[in-house]
Design a protein around this motif. Structure first.
Motif, mmCIF file in Angstrom:
data_model
loop_
_atom_site.group_PDB
_atom_site.id
_atom_site.type_symbol
_atom_site.label_atom_id
_atom_site.label_comp_id
_atom_site.label_asym_id
_atom_site.label_seq_id
_atom_site.Cartn_x
_atom_site.Cartn_y
_atom_site.Cartn_z
ATOM 1 N N THR A 36 0.191 3.939 0.947
ATOM 2 C CA THR A 36 -0.294 5.011 1.832
ATOM 3 C C THR A 36 -0.391 6.361 1.142
ATOM 4 O O THR A 36 -0.719 7.358 1.796
ATOM 5 C CB THR A 36 0.632 5.134 3.056
ATOM 6 N N GLN A 37 -0.095 6.451 -0.142
ATOM 7 C CA GLN A 37 -0.142 7.741 -0.821
ATOM 8 C C GLN A 37 -1.594 8.221 -0.951
ATOM 9 O O GLN A 37 -2.503 7.444 -1.225
ATOM 10 C CB GLN A 37 0.483 7.626 -2.213
ATOM 11 N N ASN A 38 -1.762 9.501 -0.764
ATOM 12 C CA ASN A 38 -3.094 10.095 -0.855
ATOM 13 C C ASN A 38 -3.381 10.497 -2.304
ATOM 14 O O ASN A 38 -3.407 11.666 -2.672
ATOM 15 C CB ASN A 38 -3.183 11.311 0.079
ATOM 16 N N VAL A 39 -3.575 9.489 -3.144
ATOM 17 C CA VAL A 39 -3.824 9.689 -4.568
ATOM 18 C C VAL A 39 -5.164 9.047 -4.901
ATOM 19 O O VAL A 39 -5.474 7.947 -4.421
ATOM 20 C CB VAL A 39 -2.705 9.070 -5.423
ATOM 21 N N THR A 40 -5.940 9.695 -5.725
ATOM 22 C CA THR A 40 -7.268 9.176 -6.059
ATOM 23 C C THR A 40 -7.387 8.642 -7.470
ATOM 24 O O THR A 40 -8.326 7.910 -7.768
ATOM 25 C CB THR A 40 -8.330 10.282 -5.878
ATOM 26 N N LYS A 41 -6.438 8.974 -8.345
ATOM 27 C CA LYS A 41 -6.587 8.592 -9.744
ATOM 28 C C LYS A 41 -5.215 8.429 -10.388
ATOM 29 O O LYS A 41 -4.266 9.128 -10.049
ATOM 30 C CB LYS A 41 -7.397 9.642 -10.502
ATOM 31 N N CYS A 42 -5.147 7.478 -11.341
ATOM 32 C CA CYS A 42 -3.936 7.307 -12.149
ATOM 33 C C CYS A 42 -4.002 8.269 -13.328
ATOM 34 O O CYS A 42 -5.008 8.308 -14.051
ATOM 35 C CB CYS A 42 -3.826 5.860 -12.627
ATOM 36 N N GLU A 43 -2.942 9.029 -13.541
ATOM 37 C CA GLU A 43 -2.953 10.046 -14.588
ATOM 38 C C GLU A 43 -2.880 9.448 -15.996
ATOM 39 O O GLU A 43 -3.395 10.030 -16.945
ATOM 40 C CB GLU A 43 -1.776 11.013 -14.383
ATOM 41 N N CYS A 44 -2.251 8.274 -16.135
ATOM 42 C CA CYS A 44 -2.068 7.736 -17.481
ATOM 43 C C CYS A 44 -3.334 7.072 -18.014
ATOM 44 O O CYS A 44 -3.663 7.189 -19.205
ATOM 45 C CB CYS A 44 -0.909 6.743 -17.502
ATOM 46 N N CYS A 45 -4.064 6.364 -17.187
ATOM 47 C CA CYS A 45 -5.248 5.640 -17.652
ATOM 48 C C CYS A 45 -6.545 6.188 -17.077
ATOM 49 O O CYS A 45 -7.632 5.675 -17.414
ATOM 50 C CB CYS A 45 -5.127 4.150 -17.310
ATOM 51 N N GLN A 46 -6.456 7.189 -16.197
ATOM 52 C CA GLN A 46 -7.627 7.849 -15.614
ATOM 53 C C GLN A 46 -8.481 6.895 -14.802
ATOM 54 O O GLN A 46 -9.692 7.108 -14.635
ATOM 55 C CB GLN A 46 -8.468 8.506 -16.706
ATOM 56 N N GLN A 47 -7.907 5.827 -14.264
ATOM 57 C CA GLN A 47 -8.652 4.909 -13.408
ATOM 58 C C GLN A 47 -8.559 5.365 -11.958
ATOM 59 O O GLN A 47 -7.497 5.778 -11.497
ATOM 60 C CB GLN A 47 -8.093 3.484 -13.531
ATOM 61 N N ASN A 48 -9.669 5.240 -11.255
ATOM 62 C CA ASN A 48 -9.701 5.622 -9.850
ATOM 63 C C ASN A 48 -9.030 4.559 -8.991
ATOM 64 O O ASN A 48 -9.118 3.360 -9.281
ATOM 65 C CB ASN A 48 -11.134 5.826 -9.381
ATOM 66 N N ILE A 49 -8.374 4.996 -7.941
ATOM 67 C CA ILE A 49 -7.800 4.079 -6.951
ATOM 68 C C ILE A 49 -8.860 3.820 -5.892
ATOM 69 O O ILE A 49 -9.369 4.751 -5.254
ATOM 70 C CB ILE A 49 -6.528 4.672 -6.325
ATOM 71 N N ARG A 50 -9.187 2.568 -5.694
ATOM 72 C CA ARG A 50 -10.274 2.181 -4.784
ATOM 73 C C ARG A 50 -9.709 1.992 -3.382
ATOM 74 O O ARG A 50 -9.057 0.982 -3.098
ATOM 75 C CB ARG A 50 -10.942 0.908 -5.290
ATOM 76 N N HIS A 51 -9.977 2.940 -2.521
ATOM 77 C CA HIS A 51 -9.438 2.914 -1.155
ATOM 78 C C HIS A 51 -10.275 2.050 -0.224
ATOM 79 O O HIS A 51 -9.797 1.641 0.830
ATOM 80 C CB HIS A 51 -9.349 4.333 -0.596
ATOM 81 N N LYS A 52 -11.502 1.758 -0.602
ATOM 82 C CA LYS A 52 -12.373 0.975 0.268
ATOM 83 C C LYS A 52 -11.907 -0.472 0.317
ATOM 84 O O LYS A 52 -11.648 -1.085 -0.704
ATOM 85 C CB LYS A 52 -13.816 1.028 -0.233
ATOM 86 N N GLN A 53 -11.793 -1.017 1.539
ATOM 87 C CA GLN A 53 -11.349 -2.387 1.733
ATOM 88 C C GLN A 53 -12.549 -3.321 1.890
ATOM 89 O O GLN A 53 -13.585 -2.946 2.438
ATOM 90 C CB GLN A 53 -10.454 -2.486 2.978
ATOM 91 N N HIS A 54 -12.391 -4.556 1.383
ATOM 92 C CA HIS A 54 -13.460 -5.550 1.424
ATOM 93 C C HIS A 54 -12.971 -6.807 2.135
ATOM 94 O O HIS A 54 -11.796 -7.179 2.024
ATOM 95 C CB HIS A 54 -13.921 -5.915 0.008
#
Length: 851
Positions: free
Chosen positions: A86-104
């Protein structure tokens, strides 16, 4: 030739790691004298030392670790975040990968839309192949399978047919029809006898021939769907657009470390004979020398462990400053870290071992092809020249390893102990002193020793003439993609890698032969049980031995993967191709297909229903239990247990943040093993189609189950393996099909021979049977050759002419390729060797200053 060397200009980017490190200006750890520290060390200085230990906050050494940051990194590896996150985070700082919030939704999600932009088409292609298998098995099952089951049921219920047979054959009705009631299997002789008596033999031949033709066409269906998806998503698949590997050559087994000018002479000689138009101007863009980084990496890993221990001990001492045992351990760790830092500095100063390999990148593909064509050799010449070069390289490699051993031995040959006499101020300090006396430190004059080492290493160098000889050839291979290279493995010695590959293949072959022997033993035991009338015991025995064969097959796969990883191939693609090329044929022939060879070879009469039923039991158990093993895959089970244990016993002082992130990284989706499993189910269904198509009742549901289960796993459980490209998938499919096409033909032709022999017993004219038999041989030979040599042209015809697909080119997603220079440098930076050295040097500097 010397004039040529002077005339040629070198304007390419050259990455020579040893030269770059020697010219780099950095703080030298040798300036911190451990001798002075030994002489002036006092127990009261430890308090100042402990206060100087600061927690590092650099890129590779962020300390202490945070489980929350590791959880953010884990979520960034998935195609969609977990619902519990549930954290409101959009990106990982270590690898710069985006967190995909969209569910499929796994039932309706289009895997191409989700993955093709970032991950390519290899994983979505796996699901397309699964759908193709389900459709083919459904069509064949609804057509030929239903007809076969109806025919066998009708035969067993026809009393008139059985009453007209000889008394000896009548006795086989009960065992044959008992097996038919369980699996719809009957011996081919019984079916042919019935059809001959009813005058319907031709219709049965037509049905089986149509089924056989459909089975033999399935390899082309796979090639068409792979090519169609490649063309449809041409613009999004990165592999279609990269050009670096097409401009690159990999040169190995050099007799010595050639300079860039000498390599340019070899290129000049090749162009002069192959393509003189490119002689003017410089055609070389990049030159990368390959060194063995393994020695430095191993020492740095030990240094990281000691550094974490030091940070933990310093934290405990800040809470309990009077703990003498911890102070003794603190001194030990400080001295070990100094010693290891000096070791790395000594190795870097002497130079990493050169592996006699370079990567050369040209600015024109025609130049690369010209050089490759000039120095390429026949297989025999290549083996001979490679053997001679490897033997010479082995001697060079031993001498270079001797240099490293001497450089490290000079650090420890004359160990001296810390002068503890000044520290013995009270009996309470005895525990600290006993703990510290085990530490070994370097000799006093390390600079002089290194100078002697450098002078000695010059005498070890192979004295080769600097003049280039025109008659000598280069051992050249096509280049690699930058993201595909294992920079550490590419520096491994070639002979050691070759020996490990031989061991891998031998182990797989032995396991395959054991499986063949087990199945033959199973068949012999079943015959004895059948004669004694112990049907239940026969089935139980068959199930147990079938499970044993499955275990051997899975065990051999695991052993092969482990041994292949130990062989340390230069690239990921070579590693996967090695597994596919050397193990898949043995698995498919010895473990999977051998039961069919034995059963059809033995099945020569009305009473021999046992081998066919054994095939059905073995296929059923294999599909079910291999499916369960696939669901509980070793990778995922180990990740679950590791993550659970880590969360349960988590201590932030035990890890650097990067190390914790790696432990929390989800396992890769096992696409290779999944493709092998789905092909196993598909091949089993096609082989049993002509023997007992009722097995499709198990094959089709398992294909459907894995289709949706793997969609769920790719979305929520695993991270996608970006290195397993569609080219590897195509290669795996090609190897599987080349093996299975002859096996499909063998099963059908054996069944036809049974029909022909039965027709001869009835003194009928079997010429029409021979027509089908010769047609089967002709179809097998023509389709096999077409698949090997013309499959791409056939696939292109269907894709471009019938499906009307076209390649779509757009400029919105231009691909920027890394240079080998950049890729190699980034790899060494990720090791964190220099970063940790800088951290420790700053720490040592502050300690020495305060003491």
């Amino acid at each position: 030739m010397r004039n040529t060397l002077k005339e040629l200009n070198m304007e390419a980017d050259v990455l020579d790691f040893n030269e770059a490190h020697k010219s780099r200006r950095s703080i030298n750890p040798m300036r911190f004298s451990m001798t002075k520290i030994k002489q002036s060390l006092r127990l009261e200085d430890l308090d100042n030392w402990i206060n100087q230990i600061k927690y590092p906050q650099s890129k590779n050494y962020q300390y202490p670790a945070s489980l929350q940051l590791a959880e953010i990194h884990r979520q960034s590896c998935y195609l969609q975040k977990e619902k519990t996150f549930t954290q409101n985070v959009t990106k990982c700082e270590c690898c710069q990968q985006n967190i995909r919030h969209k569910q499929h939704n796994m039932f309706t999600a289009d895997m191409y839309d989700i993955m093709v932009h970032d991950y390519g088409i290899s994983t979505p292609l796996y699901f397309s192949i699964l759908k193709l298998h389900i459709i083919i098995l459904l069509i064949l099952g609804c057509s030929y399978g239903v007809y076969f089951c109806y025919l066998t049921t009708k035969i067993c219920s026809d009393d008139e047919f059985w009453n007209n047979l000889a008394d000896q054959i009548k006795e086989t009705r009960f065992p044959n029809c008992e097996v038919q009631s369980k699996s719809f299997i009957l011996p081919q002789e019984v079916i042919v006898e019935y059809l001959l008596s009813k005058g319907k033999h031709i219709s049965y031949l037509i049905y089986t021939f149509a089924c056989y033709l459909s089975v033999m066409m399935t390899p082309f269906m796979h090639e068409i769907i792979i090519r169609a998806k490649q063309i449809k998503y041409w613009n999004y698949e990165q592999l279609n657009h990269i050009k670096y590997h097409k401009l690159t050559l990999y040169i190995k087994h050099l007799p010595k470390k050639f300079s860039e000018q000498e390599i340019l002479v070899y290129i000049h000689n090749a162009l002069q004979k192959e393509n003189p138009d490119y002689l003017n101007g410089n055609s070389l863009d990049e030159l990368v020398y390959i060194y063995d980084i393994h020695p430095v990496k191993e020492i740095n890993l030990q240094r990281q462990e000691n550094y974490i221990k030091l940070l933990k001990v310093s934290q405990e001492l800040k809470k309990d400053i009077q703990n003498m045992e911890l102070k003794g351990e603190f001194i030990d760790l400080i001295m070990k870290l100094m010693h290891q830092t000096k070791q790395i500095a000594a190795i870097m100063k002497v130079g990493l071992p050169f592996t006699n390999k370079v990567i050369v990148k040209f600015n024109n593909a025609k130049v690369a092809n010209s050089v490759y064509n000039h120095y390429s050799k026949s297989i025999f010449r290549r083996i001979v020249s490679s053997t001679k070069a490897m033997l010479g390289q082995a001697q060079d490699y031993k001498k270079q390893q001797l240099r490293l051993e001497m450089s490290q031995s000079m650090l420890t040959d004359s160990p001296s102990q810390i002068d503890y006499s000044a520290m013995k101020e009270s009996p309470s300090q005895e525990l600290c002193l006993q703990r510290s006396k085990s530490v070994e430190v370097v000799s006093k004059d390390l600079t002089k020793s290194l100078a002697e080492l450098m002078e000695f290493s010059q005498h070890l160098d192979i004295q080769l003439p600097s003049q280039i000889e025109d008659h000598k050839d280069l051992n050249i291979q096509r280049g690699f993609r930058q993201d595909d290279i294992y920079w550490e493995n590419i520096g491994m010695h070639t002979i050691k890698r070759f020996i490990l590959r031989i061991m891998t293949t031998s182990i797989t072959l032995v396991v395959g032969l054991i499986s063949m022997g087990l199945f033959e033993f199973l068949f012999i035991e079943q015959q004895s049980f059948k004669k004694s009338g112990e049907v239940l015991k026969m089935e139980l025995y068959a199930n147990l031995l079938a499970l044993c064969i499955i275990f051997l097959a899975v065990f051999s796969n695991i052993i092969v993967v482990i041994m292949t990883l130990k062989s340390k191939r230069s690239t990921y693609s070579l590693q996967e191709r090695n597994i596919i090329t050397f193990t898949t044929p043995i698995q498919q022939i010895c473990i999977i297909s051998f039961p069919y060879f034995l059963a059809l070879f033995v099945d020569k009469g009305f009473e021999n229903i046992t081998p066919l039923y054994t095939l059905f039991v073995l296929a059923r158990i294999r599909i079910i239990f291999k499916g369960l093993i696939g669901i509980f895959h070793v990778r995922q089970v180990s990740f679950w247990s590791r993550r659970r244990k880590l969360i349960k016993t988590f201590n932030p002082l035990n890890y650097f943040q990067k190390e914790l992130n790696e432990l929390m990284t989800p396992s890769l989706f096992p696409i290779r093993s999944r493709i092998l499993y789905t092909f196993f189910i598909f091949s089993t269904g096609l082989l049993m189609m002509l023997i007992g198509p009722f097995i499709l009742v198990i094959c089709i549901p398992f294909q459907i189950i894995f289709y949706f289960y793997d969609k769920y796993c790719v979305l929520n459980v695993y991270r996608v393996d970006q290195q397993f490209t569609f080219e590897l998938l195509r290669y795996l499919v090609k190897v599987m099909q080349i093996i299975m096409i002859p096996i499909y033909a063998y099963v059908y032709i054996q069944l036809l021979y049974s029909g022909i022999s039965q027709g001869k017993q009835h003194q009928l004219n079997p010429n029409y049977d021979y027509y089908f038999l010769y047609s089967a041989y002709g179809i097998f030979g023509s389709l096999f050759l077409m698949y090997i040599f013309l499959k791409k042209q056939i696939a292109n015809f269907f894709v471009y002419k019938i499906l009307r697909y076209t390649k779509k080119y757009t400029n919105k997603d231009e691909i920027i390729e890394k240079s080998y220079f950049q890729s190699y440098s980034e790899y060494f930076d990720k090791l964190g060797v220099e970063e940790l050295s800088q951290l420790l040097i700053n720490t040592f500097k502050s300690m020495q200053y305060h003491s």
